[in-house]
Every structure is written in C-alpha cells, then in structure tokens.
Design an enzyme around this catalytic site. Structure first.
Site, PDB file in Angstrom:
ATOM      1  CB  CYS A 185      -8.746  -4.410  -3.693  1.00 31.99           C
ATOM      2  SG  CYS A 185      -7.560  -3.104  -3.350  1.00 31.99           S
ATOM      3  CG  ASN A 214      -0.490  -0.307   2.503  1.00 31.47           C
ATOM      4  OD1 ASN A 214       0.497  -1.011   2.639  1.00 31.47           O
ATOM      5  ND2 ASN A 214      -1.129   0.217   3.527  1.00 31.47           N
ATOM      6  CD  GLU A 232      -5.418  -5.891  -1.415  1.00 34.33           C
ATOM      7  OE1 GLU A 232      -4.843  -4.792  -1.261  1.00 34.33           O
ATOM      8  OE2 GLU A 232      -6.187  -6.380  -0.572  1.00 34.33           O
ATOM      9  CB  CYS A 273     -10.937  -2.182   0.309  1.00 35.49           C
ATOM     10  SG  CYS A 273     -10.288  -1.608  -1.267  1.00 35.49           S
ATOM     11  CD  GLU A 332      -1.469   4.499   4.611  1.00 41.46           C
ATOM     12  OE1 GLU A 332      -0.980   5.314   5.419  1.00 41.46           O
ATOM     13  OE2 GLU A 332      -2.162   3.526   4.968  1.00 41.46           O
TER      14      GLU A 332
END
Ligand code: THU
Length: 178
Positions: A124, A71, A84, A121, A73
């Site tokens: 994804c 990830n 992902e 999520c 951010e």
C-alpha cells in the site's frame, strides 16, 4: 564501528521527517475529522472473514470527492486486497484527473477501533507513492487509532528511497540505453 564508516570518502545522508501526533480526533482540523469519520464508518463493511481485522480508508481528491474503501479478503489469501488500495484504485479508475490530497486509514477489531494508529503494509505504501508521483503532489496520510492519530505530510515518510518510474527510466551504464 563498521569498516566502511572509517572511509573518509564516504558520503552519508540523514533522512529526517516530522510526524504529527494527536491524542484525539477533536484536535484535528474539521476536514480531517470528516475524512477520519468516513474511514471509521467504512470499516464496518470490510470483507474480512479470515483475519477479522476490519480496515477502512477514505481518500480526499482534488475535486473535493471523498472515496472510501475497505479490505476485501479471499479464501485464496493473496487474492484479497487492503483497504488503502481498494480506495486508491477506485479513485484512479473513476477520477483519473484528480490528485489525491489526503488519505485516512482506520481499523477495527470486533467493531472497536484499534488503539494504536494503523500502519499501512509495504504494498500500500508503494501504491500511495505512485499516486503521489503521478500528480507530483504530496499526499497527507492520516493513521487513525483510539489513543493517538498520526499525520504525515507525504508518503516519503512511510517509504523513503522508494522505487518509481524514474528508476525504470534511468540509463543503463553498460549500454547507455534507457
Ligand atoms: N490490511 C489493510 O487493509 N490495510 C492495512 O493497512 C493493513 C492490513 C488488511 C489486509 C488483511 O485483509 C487484514 O488487514 C489483515 O492483514
């Protein structure tokens, strides 16, 4: 009972899926173990200064390549991206002709693998569904956790009744046009 449940004309559809659960990484086939290890490894380089939640994804392609991502951010929160999608978009950008066979997802807090399997999520899941549809080939999804690891044979399990290209192409009943 709801009023519509009394209708004799109503059709019902039950959706059933199998989810395979393992207690530890050693119970999985060697290929899967390798992919999970890659996902775990790449959590360390996640850029997650805001959430502190470090996610790693490893994607096995039809050509045998393993692509990893984590990830990323951003101080403008919505500009960040999940692990992902980082991995899947990189895979598609660089190997557009290779189908995704398996994706493994791991997550760590303070360098410690989360105990429950990580749950992708909604966005994804939608991107995974697209990758599956592109090659008309089910993607195995491995959701990693310290206490259990889940294996799903297809993204439909994560996202049933998903929106896809087919919906865009369905004819408009009033105009007959697509
Ligand atoms: N995140 C992922 O990368 N993948 C998931 O499956 C769940 C959430 C990230 C997004 C954000 O950077 C952080 O985890 C907290 O939501």
């Amino acid at each position: 009972m709801y009023f519509w449940e009394k209708s004799i004309k109503m059709k019902t559809t039950e959706i059933r899926f199998l989810i395979y659960e393992f207690q530890s990484i050693g119970e999985l086939p060697e290929n899967d173990q390798l992919l999970i290890q890659e996902a775990r490894k790449i959590t360390a380089w996640a850029y997650a200064p805001y959430s502190g939640f470090h996610v790693g994804a490893a994607v096995l392609l039809g050509n045998g390549q393993i692509i990893t991502g984590n990830n990323q951010e951003n101080s403008a929160y919505p500009s960040g991206l999940c692990a992902e999608r980082v991995a899947l978009f990189y895979a598609n950008a660089n190997y557009p002709d290779s189908e995704v066979k398996t994706i493994a997802v791991s997550a760590a807090n303070d360098g410690i693998l989360v105990s429950e399997p990580v749950k992708p999520c909604g966005s994804c899941r939608q991107v995974m569904a697209e990758a599956e549809m592109r090659f008309n080939h089910p993607i195995r999804v491995i959701l990693d956790g310290q206490d259990s690891i889940l294996v799903l044979n297809g993204v439909e399990i994560l996202l049933p009744l998903s929106f896809s290209k087919k919906d865009l192409a369905s004819p408009n009943p009033s105009t007959g046009r697509e």
